[in-house]
Write a protein that holds these residues in place. Structure first.
Motif, mmCIF file in Angstrom:
data_model
loop_
_atom_site.group_PDB
_atom_site.id
_atom_site.type_symbol
_atom_site.label_atom_id
_atom_site.label_comp_id
_atom_site.label_asym_id
_atom_site.label_seq_id
_atom_site.Cartn_x
_atom_site.Cartn_y
_atom_site.Cartn_z
ATOM 1 N N GLY A 16 0.823 -1.198 0.000
ATOM 2 C CA GLY A 16 0.000 0.000 0.000
ATOM 3 C C GLY A 16 0.856 1.245 0.000
ATOM 4 O O GLY A 16 2.083 1.179 0.094
ATOM 5 N N LEU A 17 0.205 2.389 -0.106
ATOM 6 C CA LEU A 17 0.882 3.680 -0.156
ATOM 7 C C LEU A 17 0.528 4.499 1.076
ATOM 8 O O LEU A 17 -0.646 4.701 1.384
ATOM 9 C CB LEU A 17 0.455 4.444 -1.417
ATOM 10 N N VAL A 18 1.550 4.956 1.793
ATOM 11 C CA VAL A 18 1.361 5.843 2.945
ATOM 12 C C VAL A 18 1.991 7.187 2.614
ATOM 13 O O VAL A 18 3.160 7.248 2.216
ATOM 14 C CB VAL A 18 2.003 5.253 4.217
ATOM 15 N N VAL A 19 1.218 8.250 2.758
ATOM 16 C CA VAL A 19 1.699 9.605 2.499
ATOM 17 C C VAL A 19 1.895 10.316 3.828
ATOM 18 O O VAL A 19 0.962 10.393 4.637
ATOM 19 C CB VAL A 19 0.720 10.392 1.612
ATOM 20 N N ILE A 20 3.106 10.809 4.076
ATOM 21 C CA ILE A 20 3.419 11.582 5.274
ATOM 22 C C ILE A 20 3.475 13.051 4.841
ATOM 23 O O ILE A 20 4.411 13.463 4.152
ATOM 24 C CB ILE A 20 4.767 11.175 5.889
ATOM 25 N N ALA A 21 2.477 13.828 5.215
ATOM 26 C CA ALA A 21 2.381 15.216 4.769
ATOM 27 C C ALA A 21 2.647 16.175 5.927
ATOM 28 O O ALA A 21 2.391 15.857 7.085
ATOM 29 C CB ALA A 21 0.997 15.484 4.179
ATOM 30 N N GLY A 22 3.169 17.349 5.604
ATOM 31 C CA GLY A 22 3.415 18.339 6.648
ATOM 32 C C GLY A 22 4.239 19.497 6.135
ATOM 33 O O GLY A 22 4.784 19.470 5.030
ATOM 34 N N ALA A 23 4.320 20.531 6.950
ATOM 35 C CA ALA A 23 5.078 21.731 6.601
ATOM 36 C C ALA A 23 6.576 21.455 6.679
ATOM 37 O O ALA A 23 7.007 20.467 7.282
ATOM 38 C CB ALA A 23 4.688 22.874 7.547
ATOM 39 N N PRO A 24 7.394 22.321 6.078
ATOM 40 C CA PRO A 24 8.852 22.141 6.162
ATOM 41 C C PRO A 24 9.337 22.126 7.606
ATOM 42 O O PRO A 24 8.884 22.915 8.431
ATOM 43 C CB PRO A 24 9.400 23.370 5.415
ATOM 44 N N ARG A 84 8.923 15.174 8.583
ATOM 45 C CA ARG A 84 8.469 14.181 7.602
ATOM 46 C C ARG A 84 9.586 13.196 7.246
ATOM 47 O O ARG A 84 9.376 11.988 7.214
ATOM 48 C CB ARG A 84 7.979 14.878 6.323
ATOM 49 N N SER A 85 10.767 13.736 6.963
ATOM 50 C CA SER A 85 11.892 12.862 6.595
ATOM 51 C C SER A 85 12.283 11.945 7.746
ATOM 52 O O SER A 85 12.724 10.809 7.537
ATOM 53 C CB SER A 85 13.091 13.705 6.167
ATOM 54 N N THR A 86 12.131 12.429 8.973
ATOM 55 C CA THR A 86 12.450 11.607 10.140
ATOM 56 C C THR A 86 11.507 10.415 10.233
ATOM 57 O O THR A 86 11.917 9.323 10.630
ATOM 58 C CB THR A 86 12.380 12.442 11.424
ATOM 59 N N VAL A 87 10.247 10.611 9.869
ATOM 60 C CA VAL A 87 9.307 9.487 9.860
ATOM 61 C C VAL A 87 9.802 8.416 8.894
ATOM 62 O O VAL A 87 9.805 7.219 9.222
ATOM 63 C CB VAL A 87 7.889 9.953 9.480
ATOM 64 N N LEU A 88 10.248 8.827 7.695
ATOM 65 C CA LEU A 88 10.782 7.843 6.747
ATOM 66 C C LEU A 88 11.980 7.115 7.326
ATOM 67 O O LEU A 88 12.111 5.893 7.182
ATOM 68 C CB LEU A 88 11.197 8.537 5.446
ATOM 69 N N LYS A 89 12.850 7.842 7.986
ATOM 70 C CA LYS A 89 14.029 7.216 8.587
ATOM 71 C C LYS A 89 13.620 6.192 9.640
ATOM 72 O O LYS A 89 14.184 5.105 9.731
ATOM 73 C CB LYS A 89 14.940 8.275 9.197
#
Length: 259
Positions: free
Chosen positions: A47-55, A59-64
């Motif tokens: 499936g596809l999970v989108v992590i959205a948010g302001a700069p 967001r990148s930390t969630v991916l890590k």
């Protein structure tokens, strides 16, 4: 839960490392553990999970965090603002090969055949080309994908609608609460007065990266009113990582609080 195979060539063991941009306050961490847990839960199947948010919100930390805890091959890539017109670039960076760049179905099949039961991480999707966006729904039918999307964004046409229709989960990274931001300031700059702490929290506007940069500036002897370039610098994208021994994609502890 299905096991993640480890037969990919060149697979290496994931090393536990500190995450750049992770704001730690006492025994808690940012982004919130429940947000990471929601992403983990949504990715137990393809499936596809989108992590959205302001700069600067993490967001990148969630991916890590997802890459660190996944027990399988991780394909990490992302889009680049300077090269947003290059077809399939975010996906090519992730799988480390040249990919078909003329038709979305061919691109999706090429990526699917490489990612298989692994985890595909794409950072900064707001800079992605239309072909990459068009291929994601078909890839997500067979593979686990997590992407970050800065908001507001300038994705063309109906790109956001395409992503929302395909997404298993659309998770918004919230602003950092004032009490957590104040605790982080005191941790980094313990000599800051209450007035300074309050001012920094107000100026940071709930953005963890800004809180950290401003607090470091004060800790190093700067004045609260002096702007810092670091407070406006987005956190870097994820580094490609790969696998550990065969096991369920995420251990039970992956959803627990703390780094």
């Amino acid at each position: 839960m299905p096991e993640a195979p480890t037969d990919e060539p060149g697979a290496a063991t994931v090393a536990a490392a500190g995450t750049v941009g992770r704001a730690t306050v006492g025994a808690t961490a940012w982004p919130p553990a429940d947000l990471v847990a929601a992403a983990v839960d949504a990715l137990r199947n393809p499936g596809l999970v989108v992590i959205a948010g302001a700069p600067g919100t993490g967001r990148s930390t969630v991916l890590k965090r997802l890459g660190e805890t996944f027990r399988g091959t991780v394909f990490a890539g992302g889009a680049l603002a300077m090269l947003r017109g290059v077809p399939a670039l975010p996906l090519s960076r992730a799988v480390r090969v040249r990919l078909p760049s003329h038709e979305a179905p061919l691109l999706a099949e090429a990526v699917r055949s490489r990612v298989r039961h692994g985890l595909l991480l794409l950072d900064d999707l707001q800079w992605a080309d239309p072909l990459t966006i068009a291929a994601l729904p078909a890839i997500a039918e067979h593979c686990r994908i997590a992407v970050t999307l800065r908001t507001p964004h300038r994705l063309p046409g109906d790109a956001e609608q395409v992503l929302r229709a395909a997404a298993t989960a659309w998770l918004n990274v919230p602003a950092m609460p004032a009490d957590a931001a104040a605790a982080l300031v005191r941790q980094i700059a313990p000599g800051a007065s209450t007035t300074v702490v309050t001012d920094l929290v107000r100026r940071a506007g709930g953005v963890p990266l800004a809180v950290t940069a401003l607090a470091k500036h004060v800790a190093q002897g700067g004045t609260p009113s002096t702007p810092t370039r670091a407070s406006r610098t987005p956190s870097p994208g994820p580094s490609p990582t790969s696998t550990g021994p065969p096991a369920p994609p995420w251990p039970p502890s992956a959803c627990s609080a703390g780094p």
